[in-house]
Design an enzyme around this catalytic site. Structure first.
Site, PDB file in Angstrom:
ATOM      1  N   LEU A 100     -40.604  16.398  -9.503  1.00  0.00           N
ATOM      2  CA  LEU A 100     -41.556  17.266 -10.164  1.00  0.00           C
ATOM      3  C   LEU A 100     -41.948  18.148  -8.819  1.00  0.00           C
ATOM      4  O   LEU A 100     -42.164  18.175  -8.019  1.00  0.00           O
ATOM      5  CB  LEU A 100     -42.766  16.766 -10.753  1.00  0.00           C
ATOM      6  CG  LEU A 100     -42.672  15.798 -11.920  1.00  0.00           C
ATOM      7  CD1 LEU A 100     -44.005  15.050 -12.353  1.00  0.00           C
ATOM      8  CD2 LEU A 100     -41.993  16.613 -13.119  1.00  0.00           C
ATOM      9  N   ASP A 101     -42.012  19.589  -9.462  1.00  0.00           N
ATOM     10  CA  ASP A 101     -42.337  20.826  -8.558  1.00  0.00           C
ATOM     11  C   ASP A 101     -43.806  20.455  -7.937  1.00  0.00           C
ATOM     12  O   ASP A 101     -44.577  19.631  -8.494  1.00  0.00           O
ATOM     13  CB  ASP A 101     -42.582  21.995  -9.341  1.00  0.00           C
ATOM     14  CG  ASP A 101     -41.226  22.732  -9.849  1.00  0.00           C
ATOM     15  OD1 ASP A 101     -40.220  22.029  -9.384  1.00  0.00           O
ATOM     16  OD2 ASP A 101     -41.386  23.495 -10.838  1.00  0.00           O
ATOM     17  N   ARG A 102     -44.082  20.558  -6.695  1.00  0.00           N
ATOM     18  CA  ARG A 102     -45.146  20.129  -6.034  1.00  0.00           C
ATOM     19  C   ARG A 102     -46.741  20.623  -6.863  1.00  0.00           C
ATOM     20  O   ARG A 102     -47.665  19.817  -6.931  1.00  0.00           O
ATOM     21  CB  ARG A 102     -45.423  21.088  -4.828  1.00  0.00           C
ATOM     22  CG  ARG A 102     -46.578  20.473  -3.899  1.00  0.00           C
ATOM     23  CD  ARG A 102     -46.568  20.947  -2.374  1.00  0.00           C
ATOM     24  NE  ARG A 102     -47.410  20.135  -1.509  1.00  0.00           N
ATOM     25  CZ  ARG A 102     -47.280  20.154  -0.390  1.00  0.00           C
ATOM     26  NH1 ARG A 102     -46.043  20.574   0.190  1.00  0.00           N
ATOM     27  NH2 ARG A 102     -47.973  19.059   0.392  1.00  0.00           N
TER      28      ARG A 102
END
Length: 224
Positions: free
Chosen positions: A57-59
């Site tokens: 998942l994106d940060r």
């Protein structure tokens, strides 16, 4: 770290915004290492702990992340993700309400590596990849709309880019057109639930992520 599901072959945890799933150039401790340490301590495992990263998942995104605890599970989960046999549902809070309550979006996305950003177009361009998702509005407040999103393809920043392309950037997502950031640096995108056949036992696994610790999420989300 909150463990949502765990057995001998896999573990599903709820990632908080700001955490990275796997190590990167920042040198920050990734979620994968935190989970390894959790397993090592809980089960008093000597030596190195095996943990396979299945997806990311994106940060600034929060929600469910699946890790494999055995090589057999890793191989099978990788194949299931690649073949689209894992059903992932996302919730996104947007500043603007889409013109349609529900729709299927199709764009062609082109990734810019230097900017770490994707650009959407209505037709195919050189180097672009087809991206499709389904959304429906499931909640609203005075200023915001909650969309439930089902991914039909897996592209870089796909939900962020496609929603921005229809004039509905995700709250807090400055990169894709939001007017202001969220105080904690997050974007209001949550990997809410995941459903798949267990790679070894073949039972149906369904996990649901808790809502972020933000009053807006609790005000706007439908009661289950």
């Amino acid at each position: 770290m909150e463990v949502v599901y765990e057995d001998n072959h896999l573990i599903i945890v709820a990632k908080r915004s700001g955490e990275i799933v796997q190590g990167d150039k920042t040198g920050d401790t990734p979620l994968s290492e935190i989970v390894k340490q959790y397993i090592k301590e809980k089960y008093a495992k000597p030596g190195a702990v095996f943990l396979g990263v299945v997806h990311r998942l994106d940060r600034p995104v929060s929600g469910l992340v699946v890790f494999a605890r055995t090589s057999k599970a890793l191989e099978r989960l990788n194949r299931m993700f690649a073949e689209g046999k894992v059903r992932k549902t996302y919730w996104a809070i947007t500043k603007n309400r889409p013109s349609e309550e529900s729709a299927t979006l199709t764009h062609w996305l082109r990734r810019n590596e230097k900017q770490n950003k994707s650009y959407a177009s209505e037709s195919e361009k050189p180097g672009s990849k087809k991206a499709m998702l389904k959304y429906k509005a499931i909640g609203a407040s005075t200023n915001y709309t909650l969309l439930e999103v089902q991914l039909m393809t897996g592209r870089h920043h796909q939900i962020r880019c496609q929603l921005a392309a229809i004039g509905c950037p995700i709250k807090g997502d400055l990169k894709y057109g939001a007017q202001r950031s969220n105080p904690d640096g997050s974007i209001s995108l949550l990997a809410r639930s995941i459903e798949f056949e267990h790679p070894v036992s073949h039972e149906l696994i369904r996990a649901v992520a808790p809502l972020p610790n933000d009053n807006l999420w609790h005000d706007i989300a439908p009661t289950e």
